[in-house]
Structure formats: structure tokens, C-alpha cells
Write an enzyme that holds these catalytic residues in place. Structure first.
Site, short mmCIF file in Angstrom:
data_model
loop_
_atom_site.label_atom_id
_atom_site.label_comp_id
_atom_site.label_asym_id
_atom_site.label_seq_id
_atom_site.Cartn_x
_atom_site.Cartn_y
_atom_site.Cartn_z
N HIS A 135 46.92 -42.37 -46.36
CA HIS A 135 46.73 -43.56 -45.55
C HIS A 135 45.37 -44.20 -45.85
O HIS A 135 44.37 -43.51 -46.04
CB HIS A 135 46.82 -43.22 -44.06
CG HIS A 135 47.18 -44.39 -43.21
ND1 HIS A 135 46.25 -45.32 -42.79
CD2 HIS A 135 48.38 -44.80 -42.73
CE1 HIS A 135 46.86 -46.24 -42.07
NE2 HIS A 135 48.15 -45.97 -42.01
N HIS A 136 45.36 -45.53 -45.89
CA HIS A 136 44.14 -46.26 -46.21
C HIS A 136 43.05 -46.04 -45.16
O HIS A 136 41.86 -46.26 -45.42
CB HIS A 136 44.45 -47.75 -46.36
CG HIS A 136 43.54 -48.46 -47.32
ND1 HIS A 136 42.19 -48.19 -47.43
CD2 HIS A 136 43.78 -49.45 -48.22
CE1 HIS A 136 41.66 -48.98 -48.34
NE2 HIS A 136 42.59 -49.75 -48.83
N SER A 137 43.42 -45.62 -43.97
CA SER A 137 42.41 -45.33 -42.95
C SER A 137 41.60 -44.09 -43.31
O SER A 137 40.48 -43.91 -42.81
CB SER A 137 43.07 -45.13 -41.58
OG SER A 137 44.00 -44.06 -41.62
#
Length: 466
Positions: A135-137
Site C-alpha cells: 500500500h502506498h501509505s
């Protein structure tokens, strides 16, 4: 959870998965036995000593506070996170890309650490593949590429390589340690870091207004600077959740020869390839706009003229963005390359007098329209700031191996957005440029034809520039 992490969780929906990925191809060593891939899989699941990054997940309850702070799982369900797959007949790269398209379309489970890995065997040429998404988070594309590179070795005889999630964590700062000690939520440490950051950039941001006025005057006084307003195309529409992925490699030497002969840069040549491919694809679909299309291109802050203390202070990992004229209204590939190179030089010149912090702020202003794409009707009734995102992630210059298996391809798999139905990401690898194109399956039919057009565009440039 820092706001930069929360942003990607809050922006995610079924139509807009917010994970980044990578597809790697490996050639087993000559003496590999029939169980080599299973041995790779066992190495991927070989330890409970998992990097803290790969233990992080949104806190419970996910729907209420899951975008506010992180929590960490003590144990990892490797049977879930690391999966073993095989390709159906005829077991070509095409079947691998179809599988990757489906895996990249699905959302990550927020009740688990936000990553998955698929180890894929059964390619008819004997190679195997590894598709990983995070996930980009948790991580950005450049950091993910570097972490993946750490898991490989330049020594073909090395047998101690570990996958990214088993890599030892590097030194974290005190705020990160405080956050981990309190279950992922350290309001005092976070507040302190934000106040310190604000104090450090206040002077730079104060200078942004006059710098912006200067840039605006230059843009008004000439037509040299490409502004964040592009023609509408079939790529700049609301998108669905299903994805299609296409990938291919090109010899870097071919691109380098064109750049040298034309007195341009390799990035200019790559953008000219993209321009020619988009032009031919849109002509096939009777959808080429009369006005030239534009691309948003991340650039290193090292473009600052003079360098100096400011550049060192902010480090070399941050990037700004420029908007480049792709000259898709020009029929001749050589002319497109010249206009692309000129547009790129002008954009970098404008940013050259800004500090790194001002470049980041000015870049954010250029991308601001993307923040409004969830508003109903915004994408449909406004012009896009640019037509396509083209990112170039530096990769290794040497051959890399995972416990004797030679990496034979490393293809980035990025994010498509409302108003940006395709995303083109490239990375270099030991003499090759690996290109990954992700697109909305509904909006961009026959996405793989862009690969053919990229080759045609490069061949045309080679003919022009020898």
C-alpha cells in the site's frame, strides 16, 4: 499516523486501489532442480523476524480510526501474504500479465498488514516471476524499488538473500520509536516533528509567492512554459476498479544512441517514445486531440542551479514535478523530440532558482486539481492539468540475483486515478529499460498495443537520428 500516510488510505476506494507493485522475472541457475521455485517460496516464508514496515496495518476499528494511527501485528500469516501460483497453458508472458492485472485490481485487506506477494511458476521458457504489492501509505515507489534491490545480490553464488519483508529494519528516528512504543499513535512526538518542520520551511514558503509571480509573468510573456491545463482525451475520464497491465523491456543503448545523436537527454527520448505511442494509439481509436498532449514528469531536486547547502539539507530523495509538452500534434517523430526537449529544458530552468522546499510546494500547486477529482462532475467538466503521468525510477546498473536466480526483468506497477486512466512507469536495469503501463480496463481498450507503438516510435527516432 502522519498525514502523508493517511492521505492514501482516505483516497482509496474500490475504483481507486492505492497500492504500488512490481513484477520481477527470474531465470533459475543452470543447476536448479525441479523444486527450485518451492525452495524460493520457503525462503520467502523462512522467518518470523519480519521488518516492522511489513507488520503495520490500520488500527481497529478500521472504518473509524484506521486512517488515524497504525498498529502492528505480532505474527504474520505467511500462507496469506506469500502465495504460490502457476500459469495456465500456454504459459506465456501474456498469461502472466493477465494474472498481474487481476491481482493489482483487488484491494488489500486493511485488517492485515498491507502487502501481498505472489510467487509464480510455470512459464514455458523456464523462468519464474514474483509479483509484490504494498500500500502506498506504507511506502512510495522509489523506496519500494530500493528495498527490493536490497533483497538481491550482485554475486550469482550468494545463497543468503532474503525478501524485502525479512530485511532488517534500518535506523529510525526518535518519533518513529515513540510511535511504535505507543501502538503507532504518538501525538506529542508527531506534534513536535510538525512544529519543527514548519519552522524549518517557513522562510522557503514565504519566498514562494514572489517566485510564483515571476513564473506567472514568464508564462504570460512567452509560450515557452507548459501550464497545467491539457486537452481532454479518452484517458482523462472517471475510471472503474479493474486494471490491465502491460510490460516490456528495451535496450538502453538504443535510447542512448538517439539521445547522443540528437543532443537531447535519455529522458527526452523516452518521452518522445511515449508521445509517439500515445499519438498512434489515439489515432487508432479516432481520439487524437487537435492540441498537444502533456505529461507530468517527476524530476530530481538536483536540478537546482548551484546546489549548495540547501540541496544537501533536504537530501536527494525528494522530487518535484514538471509538465512537459508531448507535441502529439506533430506528425514527425524528430520534431516531437525537439519540442519535448525544449519544453523540458524550459520547465527545469524555471524551477532552477527555487529552493527544494519551494519546488515541492510549486509542484503541489500544479497537481492540486487531482485533489478535486472525487468531486462529482469535476473530471467530466474541467480540463485535466496533464494527460498522463510518466515516471522514471532509477534502478541497478549491475546484474542482480536472488540466491542464484538472475533477475531478468523488473516492471513497475503503479496507480491509475480518476482523470488519469493510464500511468507509465519505467526503471533501468543492467543495460535495459523496463516499462510498466497500468490502465483502467474499461476506459483503455487493448492497452498492450501501446507497447507496439512504443517500439515503432523508437524505431522512427533511430531512423531520423541514426
Amino acid at each position: 499516523m502522519p498525514p502523508t500516510d493517511s492521505m492514501f488510505l482516505l483516497a482509496e476506494s474500490r475504483e481507486h486501489p492505492m497500492h504500488v507493485g512490481g513484477l520481477q522475472l527470474f531465470e533459475p541457475p543452470a543447476d536448479a532442480g525441479p523444486n527450485f521455485v518451492r525452495e524460493v517460496l520457503e525462503r520467502y516464508r523462512s522467518s518470523d523476524n519480519v521488518n516492522p514496515l511489513f507488520r503495520k496495518r490500520p488500527a481497529e476499528p478500521v472504518g473509524a480510526v484506521g486512517s488515524t494511527w497504525w498498529t502492528h501485528d505480532e505474527s504474520i500469516d505467511f500462507d496469506y501474504h506469500v502465495r504460490h501460483s502457476a500459469l495456465p497453458e500456454p504459459r506465456r508472458i501474456r498469461e502472466l500479465l493477465q494474472a498481474t492485472s487481476l491481482w493489482h485490481s483487488s484491494l488489500l485487506d486493511r485488517h492485515r498488514p498491507l502487502w501481498e506477494c505472489h510467487v509464480v511458476e510455470g512459464l514455458q521458457d523456464g523462468r519464474f516471476a514474483v509479483y509484490t504489492k504494498v500500500h502506498h501509505s506504507l511506502i512510495d515507489g522509489v523506496s519500494a524499488a530500493r528495498l527490493m534491490q536490497r533483497s538481491l545480490s550482485t554475486d550469482p553464488d550468494a545463497d543468503d538473500c532474503l525478501p524485502p519483508w525479512l530485511q532488517p529494519a534500518r535506523k529510525r528516528d526518535k518519533a518513529d520509536d515513540d510511535a511504535a512504543a505507543t501502538g503507532g499513535f504518538a501525538p506529542l512526538a508527531l506534534a513536535k516533528s510538525l512544529v519543527g518542520a514548519a519552522g524549518g520551511v517557513a522562510g522557503d514558503l514565504a519566498g514562494l509567492l514572489p517566485a510564483s509571480a515571476r513564473i506567472a509573468m514568464e508564462a504570460i510573456g512567452s509560450n515557452d512554459l507548459t501550464l497545467p491545463r491539457a486537452p481532454r482525451t479518452m484517458f482523462n475520464v472517471p475510471i472503474g476498479g479493474a486494471r490491465r497491465f502491460a510490460a516490456q523491456s528495451w535496450e538502453i543503448e538504443r535510447i542512448r544512441r538517439v539521445a547522443k545523436s540528437s543532443a537531447t537527454t535519455m529522458n527526452d527520448v523516452v518521452l518522445a517514445m511515449v508521445s509517439g505511442a500515445l499519438r498512434d494509439y489515439l489515432i487508432e481509436n479516432n481520439a487524437l486531440p487537435d492540441d498537444p498532449m502533456t505529461a507530468m514528469v517527476p524530476v530530481s531536486l538536483s536540478l537546482r542551479s548551484g546546489g549548495g547547502a540547501d540541496g544537501g539539507r533536504d537530501g536527494g530523495n525528494q522530487v518535484g514535478v514538471i509538465i512537459v509538452n508531448l507535441a502529439t500534434d506533430r506528425e514527425n517523430g524528430s520534431t516531437r523530440l525537439e519540442e519535448i526537449a525544449y519544453s523540458s529544458r524550459q520547465a527545469k530552468r524555471i524551477l532552477g532558482d527555487l529552493t527544494p522546499t519551494q519546488i515541492l510546494a510549486f509542484s503541489a500547486l500544479q497537481m492540486l486539481p487531482l485533489a478535486f477529482t472525487p468531486v462529482p462532475g469535476f473530471v467530466k467538466y474541467t480540463h485535466p492539468p496533464f494527460n498522463v503521468i510518466v515516471s522514471n525510477v532509477p534502478g541497478p546498473s549491475e546484474e542482480l540475483y536472488f540466491n542464484g536466480a538472475r533477475m531478468d526483468g523488473s516492471y513497475p506497477v503503479s496507480i491509475a486515478l480518476d482523470g488519469q486512466a493510464i500511468n507509465i512507469t519505467l526503471t533501468s536495469r543492467a543495460g535495459y529499460l523496463d516499462v510498466g503501463i497500468i490502465g483502467c480496463r474499461r476506459t483503455v481498450p487493448h492497452l498492450q498495443r501501446l507497447l507496439l507503438h512504443l517500439e515503432s516510435a523508437l524505431s522512427e527516432l533511430e531512423t531520423s537520428w541514426g
